[in-house]
Scaffold this motif. Structure first.
Motif, PDB file in Angstrom:
ATOM      1  N   UNK A  76      -7.713 -23.739 -45.088  1.00 45.34           N
ATOM      2  CA  UNK A  76      -6.536 -23.014 -44.628  1.00 45.34           C
ATOM      3  C   UNK A  76      -5.783 -23.782 -43.544  1.00 45.34           C
ATOM      4  N   UNK A  77      -6.504 -24.391 -42.603  1.00 45.06           N
ATOM      5  CA  UNK A  77      -5.846 -25.086 -41.491  1.00 45.06           C
ATOM      6  C   UNK A  77      -4.978 -26.253 -41.980  1.00 45.06           C
ATOM      7  N   UNK A  78      -5.515 -27.176 -42.810  1.00 43.22           N
ATOM      8  CA  UNK A  78      -4.612 -28.227 -43.315  1.00 43.22           C
ATOM      9  C   UNK A  78      -3.505 -27.672 -44.208  1.00 43.22           C
ATOM     10  N   UNK A  79      -3.775 -26.575 -44.924  1.00 40.43           N
ATOM     11  CA  UNK A  79      -2.757 -25.990 -45.790  1.00 40.43           C
ATOM     12  C   UNK A  79      -1.603 -25.389 -44.984  1.00 40.43           C
ATOM     13  N   UNK A  80      -1.815 -25.043 -43.735  1.00 41.03           N
ATOM     14  CA  UNK A  80      -0.741 -24.486 -42.911  1.00 41.03           C
ATOM     15  C   UNK A  80      -0.110 -25.561 -42.020  1.00 41.03           C
ATOM     16  N   UNK A  81      -0.908 -26.533 -41.548  1.00 35.80           N
ATOM     17  CA  UNK A  81      -0.369 -27.542 -40.632  1.00 35.80           C
ATOM     18  C   UNK A  81       0.468 -28.613 -41.347  1.00 35.80           C
ATOM     19  N   UNK A  82       0.129 -28.934 -42.593  1.00 37.15           N
ATOM     20  CA  UNK A  82       0.919 -29.933 -43.335  1.00 37.15           C
ATOM     21  C   UNK A  82       2.372 -29.472 -43.499  1.00 37.15           C
TER      22      UNK A  82
END
Length: 458
Positions: free
Chosen positions: A366-372
């Motif tokens: 979830x974190x990389x999916x939101x920060x990208x």
């Protein structure tokens, strides 16, 4: 500036009308970049297509988009943005019908090429309409570009979600038919747009267009077919050599052409150069990674098409929030702050994908999916505004075409390279995610130093 549209009741704001109408083109063109990714497994089963054919289904669109956009930018300045805008929407709509009715992989690839032709006409002309409409007011132009970019960013992120829903209730053909009402709405609304100023031009650069098309197509084809044929195959190294020769010939032609499709004097600006490079890196990393992630979610984690589509929901939310924030940051600080902030966040997001494995739970992704998307959504509107600020408004179509051509070519390269790494089953897909995340993080983080050196507050 375009006059308000007279309707019964309230008169709509010219700003909202112009931005809304031009954004429809960006919405439909970017939607088709990502919505196809989520349907690849179903298309593969329907046509018994292998991964190289799937790469061609994705890249046929982006290659045609990239090879023709330089010419479309010049035509936009020469013939008028409004005329080319309507032509692009009509072509894209007809091609979408053909895609939905395709009977084998090759017919689908052919209609995807036609979609790319339509998109190549729409994008530089829509951005030229925006730039000329608000050239007298840099603040409003920044906001207009931010909203236009936000529409495209949301579309590319929402594509897998919408695709998952359509695949759940129907089949892969519906992902193309959904374009038709958007194209029709754009054509009808564009009638009320004001014709833009035209740039004095001495002709059309046919040799330049031809050599550029051959150079890029040969390069992408060699990368896609490398896994099947091997580097020692004469088709592969012959294509790479041919591509290099055509590219050098293209540059030579552009130096001498009376009306080049790629005016080399644009590259005398260090700001222009570094922002174009930024567009190349961002698109190559994002397009390539999303292609592999679509395979990863369905073939490795065994998500259904609907679940995989919903898994991309954070990307949509991230683009919406960050694009709107980017416009406000530009109004207050110029383009440098949102670009540097966005690149930093984006590089962290791509590095976060290193945790992806054969059994990684979604909450860890979830974190990389939101920060990208948060990072890209902050940086891209400012990048586009920065490009437009370096040229006269009568050359905005050409400048936007150079930027978007380089971005689309890079996106095709990203799909070709990262897709080639994923060719080989579950292990290869996981390996491709790891390698692509490292390449992406390093590439984007390296941009930060170039931006700090060459880009001033604009």
């Amino acid at each position: 500036m375009t006059q308000p549209v007279k309707t019964k009741g309230k008169t709509p704001s010219p700003f909202i009308f112009i931005v809304g109408t031009t954004s429809l083109a960006f919405v439909v063109s970017q939607l088709d970049v990502s919505i196809v990714n989520i349907a690849l497994p179903q298309i593969s089963r329907s046509f018994k297509a292998d991964i190289s054919e799937l790469q061609w289904i994705v890249d046929a669109y982006t290659i045609a988009f990239a090879v023709l956009m330089l010419s479309a930018g010049g035509m936009s300045d020469l013939l008028g943005s409004k005329r080319l805008f309507k032509f692009g929407l009509l072509t894209f709509g007809i091609a979408s019908v053909g895609c939905g009715l395709s009977w084998n992989p090759f017919s689908l690839i052919g209609f995807r090429v036609l979609q790319g032709i339509g998109a190549a006409a729409m994008i530089p002309s829509s951005l030229s309409i925006l730039n000329q409409s608000f050239a007298h007011d840099p603040t409003r132009r920044s906001k207009a570009v931010a909203w236009w970019t936000a529409a495209g960013g949301v579309s590319i992120a929402a594509g897998p979600i919408l695709g998952g829903l359509l695949l759940h209730i129907s089949n892969w053909r519906m992902i193309f038919f959904v374009n038709i009402p958007i194209c029709l709405a754009g054509i009808l609304l564009s009638i009320k747009l004001k014709d833009s100023e035209k740039h004095v031009n001495k002709g059309f650069d046919i040799p330049g267009q031809f050599t550029w098309m051959l150079a890029l197509t040969a390069l992408i084809a060699a990368i896609i077919e490398l896994h099947h044929l091997g580097f020692n195959n004469p088709v592969i190294y012959g294509s790479l050599i041919f591509s290099a020769i055509m590219f050098l010939l293209f540059l030579r032609i552009e130096q001498r052409a009376a009306s080049p499709i790629l005016p080399l004097d644009l590259f005398t600006s260090s700001t222009f150069n570094v922002l174009v490079l930024m567009g190349i890196v961002l698109n190559a990393t994002y397009y390539g990674t999303v292609f592999v992630l679509s395979l990863y979610l369905q073939d490795v984690l065994h998500y259904s098409s609907l679940t995989a589509g919903m898994a991309f929901l954070p990307l949509t939310a991230g683009f919406i929030i960050s694009n709107l924030i980017s416009g406000r940051l530009m109004a207050k600080y110029g383009t440098r702050v949102p670009i540097l902030t966005g690149l930093t966040i984006g590089s962290i997001g791509f590095a976060g994908l290193l945790i992806a494995g054969s059994g990684t739970p979604y909450w860890q992704l979830f974190i990389p999916f939101i920060t990208i998307p948060m990072g890209m959504g902050l940086a891209v509107p400012a990048m586009t505004t920065g490009i437009l600020s370096t040229v006269a408004k009568t050359r905005s179509g050409t400048a936007s075409a150079v930027l978007n051509t380089s971005r689309q070519a890079a996106g095709a390269m990203g799909v070709a390279v990262f897709g080639a790494m994923a060719n080989g089953g579950v292990t290869a897909i996981v390996h491709a995610i790891t390698v692509s995340s490292v390449i992406s993080a390093i590439g984007i983080f390296s941009l930060i130093f170039l931006i700090r050196k060459y880009l001033q507050t604009t």
